[in-house]
Design a protein around this motif. Structure first.
Motif, PDB file in Angstrom:
ATOM      1  N   LYS A   1      54.874  70.411  41.368  1.00  0.00           N
ATOM      2  CA  LYS A   1      55.997  70.292  40.441  1.00  0.00           C
ATOM      3  C   LYS A   1      57.078  71.293  40.847  1.00  0.00           C
ATOM      4  O   LYS A   1      56.773  72.449  41.132  1.00  0.00           O
ATOM      5  N   THR A   2      58.316  70.840  40.885  1.00  0.00           N
ATOM      6  CA  THR A   2      59.432  71.718  41.223  1.00  0.00           C
ATOM      7  C   THR A   2      59.888  72.449  39.971  1.00  0.00           C
ATOM      8  O   THR A   2      60.168  71.830  38.941  1.00  0.00           O
ATOM      9  N   LYS A   3      59.961  73.763  40.046  1.00  0.00           N
ATOM     10  CA  LYS A   3      60.437  74.566  38.916  1.00  0.00           C
ATOM     11  C   LYS A   3      61.958  74.429  38.821  1.00  0.00           C
ATOM     12  O   LYS A   3      62.639  74.372  39.851  1.00  0.00           O
ATOM     13  N   PRO A   4      62.514  74.393  37.613  1.00  0.00           N
ATOM     14  CA  PRO A   4      63.971  74.292  37.477  1.00  0.00           C
ATOM     15  C   PRO A   4      64.725  75.364  38.271  1.00  0.00           C
ATOM     16  O   PRO A   4      65.771  75.083  38.856  1.00  0.00           O
ATOM     17  N   ALA A   5      64.207  76.575  38.329  1.00  0.00           N
ATOM     18  CA  ALA A   5      64.890  77.662  39.044  1.00  0.00           C
ATOM     19  C   ALA A   5      64.920  77.442  40.560  1.00  0.00           C
ATOM     20  O   ALA A   5      65.717  78.063  41.254  1.00  0.00           O
ATOM     21  N   ASP A   6      64.081  76.533  41.074  1.00  0.00           N
ATOM     22  CA  ASP A   6      64.020  76.290  42.516  1.00  0.00           C
ATOM     23  C   ASP A   6      65.077  75.320  43.016  1.00  0.00           C
ATOM     24  O   ASP A   6      65.332  75.240  44.217  1.00  0.00           O
ATOM     25  N   TYR A   7      65.687  74.545  42.118  1.00  0.00           N
ATOM     26  CA  TYR A   7      66.671  73.546  42.544  1.00  0.00           C
ATOM     27  C   TYR A   7      67.932  74.204  43.086  1.00  0.00           C
ATOM     28  O   TYR A   7      68.452  75.162  42.505  1.00  0.00           O
TER      29      TYR A   7
END
Length: 128
Positions: free
Chosen positions: A114-120
């Motif tokens: 799962k991609t964390k929002p902070a990683d985008y």
């Protein structure tokens, strides 16, 4: 006995509390790249992505029948006008006499993660 309050002192007591309420939007970047919550400039617009609405893109380590979509909710400011819009990766949106587009969204998805929002990290462009 007459009391005189200098007009400048009176004006300052009325203006100073109001001055603390004035806000300006700081542009963190000027190259179209932004993370969630970070404003950036795309042409004459200031774009601040606020959340990922959908990230159904095909993981880069999988085979898919459908490529999927990346949809980002963003606040877009042009001059004194501001509005919230959903921007879909690769789909231009007519605004301010031109077209705004979400060009890329990194990182690519990986199956099982799962991609964390902070990683985008997102990129926006504007064309006339």
């Amino acid at each position: 006995m007459t009391y005189r309050i200098p007009l400048a002192a009176l004006a300052m007591t009325l203006i100073l509390p109001i001055a603390g309420c004035v806000t300006t939007q700081q542009v963190a970047r000027d190259d179209g790249y932004a993370r969630l919550g970070e404003p950036t400039r795309a042409g004459p617009l200031i774009v601040r992505p606020t959340r990922i609405v959908e990230d159904s893109r095909c993981p880069i380590n999988a085979r898919c029948v459908w490529a999927g979509r990346l949809i980002v909710r963003a606040n877009i400011t042009h001059g004194a006008k501001s509005e919230a819009r959903n921007l879909t990766l690769g789909t231009p949106v007519a605004i301010a006499g031109g077209r705004l587009m979400l060009d890329s969204g990194e990182p690519g998805k990986l199956a099982g993660q799962k991609t964390k929002p902070a990683d985008y990290r997102l990129h926006f462009s504007f064309t006339n």
